[in-house]
Design a protein around this motif. Structure first.
Motif: not given
Length: 170
Positions: A37-51
């Motif tokens: 839950a803590a990393i998902v928003p940040n990972v989405r900012r680094i690499v665009p993806h859906d899941h």
């Protein structure tokens, strides 16, 4: 030219700031679900993806605990037992300790991962980026990023996913 260079520097600064936020989440969260839950928003900012999915591997190289993105199709209880990480295609996906791989789910040969392939297809994911969570001694698991579009992950995105996975492996 100066404006373009300033934009590039700002993008690089944003990338490193986000990677630092991932690192901070990794070192402060001990619960796997809270970590995701803590990393998902940040990972989405680094690499665009859906899941975003995080899979851990036990000492016997079996798929162990994992945290599935709540936005994806529910993971059947018996599916993890069908995954043989010492067989293809998982063996190839987890072999490179320092790089992520792009998987075209739509056109991939499902041999060796039939049940998981069917599950991924049913979830609507068309492209996967798998980045190993590696230490110098073994692969602890992998970070799996899924896209519902057929757009491949670029070499830059794969490199960034590998950086994130390296931080998570801490």
């Amino acid at each position: 030219e100066v404006v373009a260079r300033e934009r590039q520097l700002q993008a690089e600064r944003d990338h490193w700031q986000t990677l630092l936020e991932v690192t901070n989440a990794v070192v402060t969260q001990r619960d796997v679900a809270a970590l995701r839950a803590a990393i998902v928003p940040n990972v989405r900012r680094i690499v665009p993806h859906d899941h975003t999915n995080l899979y851990l591997v036990d000492e016997q190289r079996r798929l162990g605990p994992f945290v599935i993105d709540p936005l994806t199709l529910a993971w059947p209880d018996d599916l993890a037992a069908q995954v043989r990480l010492d067989a293809e295609p998982y063996k190839s996906w987890l072999a490179p300790f320092d790089r992520a791989v792009d998987v075209d789910v739509t056109h991939a040969d499902p041999t060796g991962w039939e049940a998981v392939h069917a599950h991924v297809v049913a979830s609507g994911v068309k492209r996967i980026c798998n980045a190993p969570l590696a230490t110098p001694h073994r692969v602890l698991g992998f970070l799996s990023l899924g896209r519902v579009t057929p757009s491949p992950f670029t070499s830059d995105e794969l490199a960034r996913a590998a950086q994130v996975a390296e931080q998570i492996a801490l």
